[in-house]
Each structure stands twice: as structure tokens, then as C-alpha cells.
Design an enzyme around this catalytic site. Structure first.
Site, PDB file in Angstrom:
ATOM      1  N   LYS A  56      -9.084  14.545   3.179  1.00  0.00           N
ATOM      2  CA  LYS A  56      -8.269  13.328   3.320  1.00  0.00           C
ATOM      3  C   LYS A  56      -7.352  13.555   4.516  1.00  0.00           C
ATOM      4  O   LYS A  56      -7.328  14.653   5.073  1.00  0.00           O
ATOM      5  CB  LYS A  56      -7.456  13.062   2.058  1.00  0.00           C
ATOM      6  N   ARG A  57      -6.585  12.532   4.919  1.00  0.00           N
ATOM      7  CA  ARG A  57      -5.639  12.753   6.002  1.00  0.00           C
ATOM      8  C   ARG A  57      -4.744  13.948   5.682  1.00  0.00           C
ATOM      9  O   ARG A  57      -4.423  14.219   4.522  1.00  0.00           O
ATOM     10  CB  ARG A  57      -4.766  11.500   6.207  1.00  0.00           C
ATOM     11  N   HIS A  61       0.795  -1.229   0.000  1.00  0.00           N
ATOM     12  CA  HIS A  61       0.000   0.000   0.000  1.00  0.00           C
ATOM     13  C   HIS A  61       0.819   1.267   0.000  1.00  0.00           C
ATOM     14  O   HIS A  61       0.247   2.360  -0.007  1.00  0.00           O
ATOM     15  CB  HIS A  61      -0.924   0.040   1.221  1.00  0.00           C
ATOM     16  N   LYS A  87     -14.278   8.402  -5.413  1.00  0.00           N
ATOM     17  CA  LYS A  87     -15.594   8.760  -4.865  1.00  0.00           C
ATOM     18  C   LYS A  87     -16.057  10.112  -5.401  1.00  0.00           C
ATOM     19  O   LYS A  87     -17.223  10.284  -5.757  1.00  0.00           O
ATOM     20  CB  LYS A  87     -15.524   8.833  -3.333  1.00  0.00           C
ATOM     21  N   THR A 130      -8.473   6.604  -2.930  1.00  0.00           N
ATOM     22  CA  THR A 130      -9.816   6.144  -3.254  1.00  0.00           C
ATOM     23  C   THR A 130     -10.777   7.329  -3.168  1.00  0.00           C
ATOM     24  O   THR A 130     -11.835   7.311  -3.807  1.00  0.00           O
ATOM     25  CB  THR A 130     -10.300   5.037  -2.294  1.00  0.00           C
ATOM     26  N   LYS A 175       0.421  14.800   0.715  1.00  0.00           N
ATOM     27  CA  LYS A 175      -0.864  15.095   0.087  1.00  0.00           C
ATOM     28  C   LYS A 175      -1.002  16.584  -0.249  1.00  0.00           C
ATOM     29  O   LYS A 175      -1.944  16.997  -0.905  1.00  0.00           O
ATOM     30  CB  LYS A 175      -2.006  14.624   0.976  1.00  0.00           C
TER      31      LYS A 175
END
Ligand SMILES: *Cc1c(COP(=O)(O)O)cnc(C)c1O
Length: 810
Positions: free
Chosen positions: A547-548, A356, A659, A655, A553
Site C-alpha cells: 500500500k502507499r 475519504h 482484496k 480496500t 499505515k
């Protein structure tokens, strides 16, 4: 859809309230009513579980067991009603009792047994397995405390315990008939038995008891209900007696508490290996309970282990359950008396491993010294696995010490450590990444030597998400419109969304699609008002970054563009083409200083912008606290723009990106993870790809100097100077200097500076394009129409065919 008889529904609710809660229906609280409805639904689920189990047993079906240290299922009542096909009927029954189903749905506590993407993926996969009528079961830990609840105090994240009702939740079925015994600690005695055979004994171990709870997992259509099996730790009575008899009462109680703390708390870090002994014990506890349960179930209907790999598949969700390799060997060899070679064949044929992450700080390694203390027998087995493996490498590639070093399970030099990824790769017949680009990086960058040795082992399984939760349940407006247009086949065959494509030329459909989005934005605006006390305009562009919070990110890059836009209005008097609302949500790991500072920065910037009458008509910034599944379900349907701007090469798949796109948001993204494949499918004209690519970053890394970009770009220079100043932290001067310096003085590891100007340009293009409402709606529809591929049903079919070799049993 099987028709389920609900004639006894009302009576069963009344009975539950009366005989379990001791209440008359008119005295019941909303929570009581939630529990009553859920317990009736649970009865329906149990009936189907038993029928499903009979079906699998009769067919002697091969079963797949998905081992994951996290599951993030989200609320279950709404999902269960929809998947059983009784939502509408149930809503109507409740209405006759003057009860609003939606009020009850909101009573449910989100089971937060996961951090983010990894646990949510596991939950989507269980939904798809059941929907496809496949024998696939989850194995996880029943934490007392799930992921912390996030609150914001004066712009700062505070972590509060999330004690989820894991003893009283209506969805948890206590299975007191099933218990697992897990030996831990102790030492190894002797290596030869009386016959002179090599036979080391693990002695003086203590026993942890694994107690079992099952959450029923209903597939869409109501035919199949599988289960998610969760273990909680308990000190065994035997163990109690032994220590109590020694007379040291306090030590006995202390040890009991220590053992029971194993399943107390979920480690709150995403993408960072925890490295604490308790975490290793958790991982071992999950593995040992699962292996025992899997073998117990197998031995009910089979003799010996020859058929084991034909009847059992085990998937390791990342390396957290990688000890399965050693535990399965231990049980086969030590407990069931198999020889090493056949046991090893069975083990590797049974196991598959999903990688992952490529982030170095997330790759698990454990000191040999800790294994030696906690699971000494497993350490021996790992040494033996490694010894045999190194022999094989030396045979295949003679005189290559570099290879031996890079592929060994043990890392020498300094403190000896076990490399869990190497253990998982060596012990599995399949190694997969989670998006095409990520799987290529696993082969070529992360473990190229393993790829050279076993190219056939490596494969890709691009992630997917379940359309039941992420469209049908989260976005009833859109679901209704789609079903009206193309029927309801899309719910279990998401490729059918393709049939929406021609409707971009249908002005009525276009108009209604836009209306659905607008209605969702109005709902979201209300939630924003209630949670942040900031009023936002539903007609502004809703640009969402949820998101986190993590440096890779790049929430920071998003903030840089916001500050840039602010300065353009303030100093250059340049007004944007359309008003925009920047919406953030996400938790930071409690010990991650820069991530927590980023949350403060977002709040600092929001404070200045939202309170400036010259700027706030054009841009507003909000941070919605406590990102979790139920919040994601509310946010995503209301998004116009989806921010997927990770530094290329660092997001394995993502993911959230899927969505958002399914729900009609246009992506602003880098070519990273599954966003690459989203771009291919929706078409470059229907999203916004910008920034450096993986190979460009790799080529630049050695010589990259972020200062070059700042010095050559006055806009960027201005933005960075303002970040460093105290404009956004008047009450705490200097606090954001650390974020500034991470970029300017410490190399900008995530290439924010290099991607700044491309990002700003892209965001400006978004504003321009949004003004063409009709064209925007067309592109939005095409995002929904062309993302059917990202259904977890497709992903699970691929896993089932290529790795698990399991079949549907409808
Ligand atoms: C989907 C989801 C995630 C994963 O989001 P990414 O953007 O892929 O990181 C995390 N948390 C929750 C609650 C989710 O629903």
C-alpha cells in the site's frame, strides 16, 4: 452472457495492422499485436456503448455522474475480454496464429491516473455500475503524466516520469465533437445591471478548452458499456487570437503553455493536500467541464431545470470536486437565469459527497486570495452560500457563536481560507463515510455540529472492490476452482461464495485450494526474483504489506517486528517455528521525508538479513518496486498474510484489506476502517486482530509517553537501539536516527511503541498457526467464503438505492 460473434476477429486484426500500422501480420511486434487485438475489442465495445446509450435515452433514465480527480483503472485488455465473455475464444483464435494472449496482456501500460485507494475505488465502482446495467459515468482528468514510476537506487526511491500513451492508447476514444469551454481568472465588475437588479459581471476571463476522451467501461456479461470521460486542457483559439493581436508573441505562447499544463500531471500525494494554485485550477477545470457536459446531455431531452434532480445525480469523490457546489449554482443562476432559491434546491438535491479521510493534513482548505484571483465569481457565490447558511444556523441555534465559527465555510483568523469539506456538506443532500467506523467518526468527531443540524444527511457506504478484476482476472487458479465447486454465479453475485463454507470439510477441495495458493506463490516468487534479485522460498509464509508508504499505515511497526525477529535469532539464538518472507511494496510521496526514509530502512534491514546465512534461512525481506494495479494483481493471490496495521482511527476504510481476504489471505490487523467489518464477517478465529482501539487511542493521546513503553520492554529497547545505530545504514551513518526520534522524542503520533508488544505476540501466533497446514487452509477458505459482502456490486446497490435513486436498465 450475450454471445458476441468473433468470426471476423482475425480479419479485423489483419486490417488494423495493415491499414493503421502499415504492417503485415508477420512483421508485427508484440506491441502492434496488443494494439491490434485491443482495437478489435474496442469496436465491440463501441457497438455495445451505442446500444446502451439508446436504452438509457429511450427510458429517460436518471444518470449518475461520479466526479473524481483520480481514476486508477489498471490494464484494460484482460478485463474487457473477461467482461465481454470472449477471453477464452479470443485466446484460442490467437493460438491458431501462434500468438500467446498472456504475452500481449503484459504489453499494456498501466494507466496510472491515480495515487492509490481513492482512484482505485472509483474504478471498481465504474465496473460495478456497468455490471449492474446502471447509468453511471465517470468524470476525470486525462493527465499526460500519471503517478510517477518508482525505481530503487541503492535502497532509495527514485521517481521517474510516467508518460502514459494518452493519445495513442487503444482504449481512449477522442470525442472531437464534444468540447467544454472553461472561463478562468478575470474580475468582477459592477453589481447592478441596467434595470437596477443585482447582477455582477465576471469579465476579462480567459478561456480554457476541455478536450474530451472516453474510455469505454464494460460490465460483466457484455450487456452494458458505460464510459469514463476524461478531460485534457487546451488553450482555445479565441484566446490565442486575442493575445497574439496584442503583439506580445512570447507572452501569448507562454500563456498557452501555462494553460495546457493544467492537465499535465497528477499530484503524487496520497493523504496530503497539495495547496498549489495549479491544483486548484485542476479541480476547477474538472468541475467546470463536467458540469457543462452533464447539463448539455440533460438539455438534449429536457426543458428547464425542474426535472434536473430527478434525472441527474452527481457524486463528489472526496472534496477535490467540491467546487461543483459553486459551479452548478453559477451555471444555473448566471447562465440559465434561475433565481437563487430554486437553483439552491436543485443543487443540493443533485449532489452527494463522500468523505475519504479524517487526517487533518489531508483536509482541503484554500486561501480566499487564490480563489479571488482564479475564480472570482465562484468566490462571490461561496460567500453568498455561506451568508445564507449562517443565517440558518443562527435561527436554529440562537446566540451560539461557537457553532457559527465551526460550521462556516470561511475560516477566519490569519489568512482567510475556504473549508472545502464544509462547502461540500452544505451543498449536498447526502454525506457518507466509507466504512462503518469511519462514518461514525465523521459524525461524532470530524463534523459533529453538522451532524446535529442535519442528522438525516449522514450515512455510511462501506467500500467494496470488484471481484471481476480482483478474483476472476487476478487469480484464475482460484476462480476456476470456485466455479468448479459452486458454478459461476459468484462472479456477479459474490454472496454466493458462502456456498464454499461446507467445503472446508472436503479434504479434496482443501488440498486443491492449498495447491492453488502454492502455485500462486511460485509465480510470485518468480516475480520477486526478477524484480529484486532475491531468491525466496514459496514454502515460507508470504507476509505482504503493500500500500502507499505512510506513517499512519505503520510500515515502521512491521519493520520493528522484523528487526526483533532478527535479533531473537542472532543474539538469543531463538529460531522461529517456520520460515517467513516479508514482502513490501508501495510508493512514498516525493516530498514525504519519513516515508522515503522508511523505504530506505526496509532496504537496509533486507540487506543485512538476506545476506546473513544464520538468519536468511528463517526470514527474508523484499521490497518490490513500483506498486501499481498490475503488481497488486500479481501480489495479492500469493499472500498468506495480509498486513492491515494502521493506527486505529486513521484508515478510513482501506480496500487492499478486502482484496487480500477474498483471495484467502489471513489478515493481521487493527480495528480500523473496513477491517472491523472484515473481522465481523470472517470471524475472529479466522484473522488476527491486535492493538489499541480508536477510543483507547483517543483516551491516551493527551498523556501518552512512548518512552514508558521502551523502558518497560527490553525487547523494544533493544530494537530501537539497533534502529538508531548504523547497523542498517553502514554507508550512510545516522540516517535512521530521524525515524527513531520521531517515535522516541517527538511523541510517536501513530502509537508504534504502544502497539509493539501486541503486534509481536500476534505475529508469533501466526507462525505457530501456519504450521497446522490443514487448519490454515480451512481458515483461508473461510476468508474467501465470507467476504462476498465486500463486492463493489453491494456498495453500488446501496449508493443507487439510498443516495442516487438510479435503477438498472438491462
Ligand atoms: C487497492 C489498491 C490500493 C489501496 O490499498 P490500501 O491497502 O487500501 O491502502 C492502492 N494501490 C493499488 C495499486 C491498489 O490496487
Amino acid at each position: 452472457m450475450n454471445k458476441i460473434d468473433l468470426s471476423g476477429f482475425k480479419a479485423a486484426m489483419g486490417q488494423y495492422l495493415r491499414y493503421v500500422r502499415g504492417k503485415k501480420i508477420e512483421d508485427a511486434s508484440q506491441k502492434d499485436l496488443f494494439n491490434a487485438v485491443s482495437s478489435v475489442v474496442r469496436m465491440l465495445l463501441i457497438d455495445i456503448t451505442m446500444e446502451t446509450e439508446d436504452r438509457y435515452t429511450k427510458a429517460d433514465a436518471k444518470r449518475m455522474h461520479y466526479l473524481s480527480i483520480e481514476f486508477l483503472p489498471g490494464r484494460l485488455l484482460s478485463n474487457n475480454l473477461l467482461n465481454l465473455g470472449i477471453e477464452k475464444e479470443c485466446r484460442d483464435i490467437l493460438k491458431t496464429m501462434n500468438i500467446d494472449l498472456d504475452d500481449l496482456l503484459n504489453e499494456e501500460h498501466d494507466p496510472a491516473l491515480g495515487n492509490g485507494g481513492l482512484g482505485r475505488l472509483a474504478a471498481c465502482y465504474l465496473d460495478s455500475l456497468a455490471t449492474l446495467d446502471m447509468p453511471g459515468f465517470g468524470y476525470g482528468i486525462n493527465y499526460d503524466y500519471g503517478l510517477f514510476k518508482q525505481t530503487i537506487m541503492a535502497g532509495e526511491q527514485r521517481e521517474n516520469p510516467d508518460f502514459w500513451p494518452n493519445r495513442s492508447s487503444p482504449w481512449l476514444l477522442a470525442r472531437s465533437d464534444v468540447r467544454c469551454m472553461v472561463p478562468v481568472y478575470g474580475r468582477i465588475q459592477g453589481t447592478e445591471d441596467r434595470e437596477g437588479e443585482y447582477n455582477p459581471m465576471w469579465v476579462d476571463w480567459k478561456l480554457i478548452l476541455g478536450r474530451v476522451h472516453d474510455i469505454p467501461i464494460a460490465g460483466f456479461g457484455g450487456r452494458t458499456v458505460n464510459r469514463l470521460r476524461l478531460f485534457s486542457a487546451w488553450a482555445s483559439e479565441d484566446f490565442d487570437m486575442q493575445v497574439f493581436n496584442e503583439g506580445d508573441y512570447f507572452r501569448a505562447v507562454e500563456e498557452k503553455i501555462q494553460f495546457e499544463s493544467i492537465s499535465k500531471i497528477l499530484y503524487p500525494s496520497d493523504s496530503m493536500a497539495a495547496g498549489r494554485e495549479l491544483r486548484l485550477v485542476q479541480e476547477y477545470f474538472l468541475v467546470a467541464c463536467s458540469v457543462q457536459d452533464i447539463i448539455r446531455i440533460y438539455l438534449k431531452d429536457h426543458e428547464g431545470f425542474d426535472q434536473f434532480p430527478d434525472k441527474v445525480a452527481i457524486q463528489l469523490n472526496d472534496t477535490h470536486p467540491a467546487l461543483t457546489v459553486a459551479e452548478l449554482m453559477r451555471v444555473l443562476v448566471d447562465v440559465h437565469g434561475l433565481e437563487w432559491d430554486p437553483a439552491w434546491k436543485i443543487t443540493t438535491k443533485t449532489l452527494g459527497y463522500t468523505n475519504h479521510t479524517l487526517l487533518p493534513e489531508a483536509l482541503e482548505t484554500w486561501p480566499v486570495s487564490i480563489l479571488k484571483r482564479v475564480i472570482p465569481r465562484h468566490l462571490q457565490i461561496i460567500y453568498e452560500i455561506n451568508r445564507r447558511f449562517i443565517e440558518l444556523v443562527k435561527q436554529r441555534f440562537p446566540n451560539n457563536t461557537r457553532l457559527v465559527k465551526s460550521m462556516s465555510i470561511i475560516r477566519e483568523g490569519g489568512e482567510q481560507r475556504i473549508l472545502m469539506a464544509n462547502l461540500a456538506i452544505i451543498g449536498s443532500h447526502s454525506v457518507n463515510g466509507v466504512a462503518r467506523i469511519h462514518s461514525e467518526l465523521v459524525k461524532n468527531n470530524l463534523v459533529p455540529d453538522f451532524y446535529r443540524l442535519w442528522p438525516e444527511r449522514f450515512n455510511n457506504k462501506t467500500n467494496g472492490v470488484t471481484p471481476r478484476r480482483w478474483i476472476l482476472s487476478a487469480n484464475p487458479g482460484l476462480s476456476g476452482l470456485i466455479t468448479e465447486a459452486i458454478g459461476d454465479g459468484w462472479i456477479s453475485d459474490l454472496d454466493q461464495l458462502k456456498r464454499l463454507e461446507p467445503l472446508v470439510h472436503d479434504s479434496v477441495f482443501l488440498e486443491r485450494f492449498a495447491q492453488v495458493k502454492r502455485a500462486n506463490k511460485i509465480d510470485l516468487a518468480e516475480i520477486i526474483g526478477e524484480t529484486t534479485y532475491v531468491e525466496v522460498d514459496p514454502d515460507s509464509i508470504f507476509d505482504i504489506h503493500a500500500k502507499r508508504i505512510h506513517e499512519y499505515k505503520r510500515q515502521f511497526l512491521n519493520v520493528l517486528n522484523i528487526v526483533h525477529t532478527y535479533l531473537k535469532i542472532k543474539e538469543d539464538k531463538q529460531i522461529p517455528g517456520a520460515p517467513r518472507t516479508f514482502i513490501f511494496a508501495g510508493k512514498a510521496a516525493p516530498g514525504y521525508v519519513n516515508a522515503k526514509l522508511t523505504i530506505r530502512l526496509i532496504h537496509g534491514v533486507a540487506d543485512v538479513i538476506n545476506n546473513d546465512p544464520e538468519v536468511s534461512p528463517w526470514i527474508r525481506v523484499v521490497f518490490i518496486p513500483d506498486y501499481r494495479v498490475s503488481l497488486a494483481e500479481a501480489l495479492i493471490p500469493g499472500a498468506d498474510v495480509s498486513e492491515q496495521i494502521s493506527c486505529a482511527g486513521m484508515e478510513a476504510s482501506g480496500t487492499g484489506n478486502m482484496k487480500f481476504a477474498m483471495n484467502g489471505a489471513l489478515t493481521v490487523g487493527t480495528l480500523d476502517g473496513a477491517t472491523v467489518e472484515i473481522a465481523e464477517r470472517v470471524g475472529l478465529e479466522n484473522l488476527y486482530i491486535f492493538g489499541l482501539k480508536v477510543d483507547e487511542i483517543a483516551a491516551m493521546r493527551k498523556h501518552y509517553n512512548p518512552r514508558d513503553y521502551i523502558e518497560n520492554n527490553p525487547d523494544l529497547m533493544r530494537v530501537m537501539n539497533v534502529i538508531r545505530s548504523d547497523l542498517f545504514c553502514k554507508k550512510d551513518p545516522g540516517i535512521f536516527k530521524r525515524l527513531h526520534d520521531a517515535v522516541v522524542d517527538f511523541g510517536d503520533y501513530y502509537f508504534n511503541m504502544a502497539d509493539f508488544s501486541a503486534y509481536v505476540e500476534t505475529q508469533n501466533q501466526v507462525v505457530t498457526d501456519y504450521c497446522n497446514k490443514k487448519q490454515w487452509a480451512e481458515r483461508s477458505i473461510l476468508n474467501t467464503a465470507r467476504t462476498g459482502y465486500f463486492s463493489s456490486d453491494r456498495a453500488i446497490r446501496e449508493y443507487a438505492d439510498d443516495i442516487w435513486k438510479i435503477k438498472p436498465f438491462p
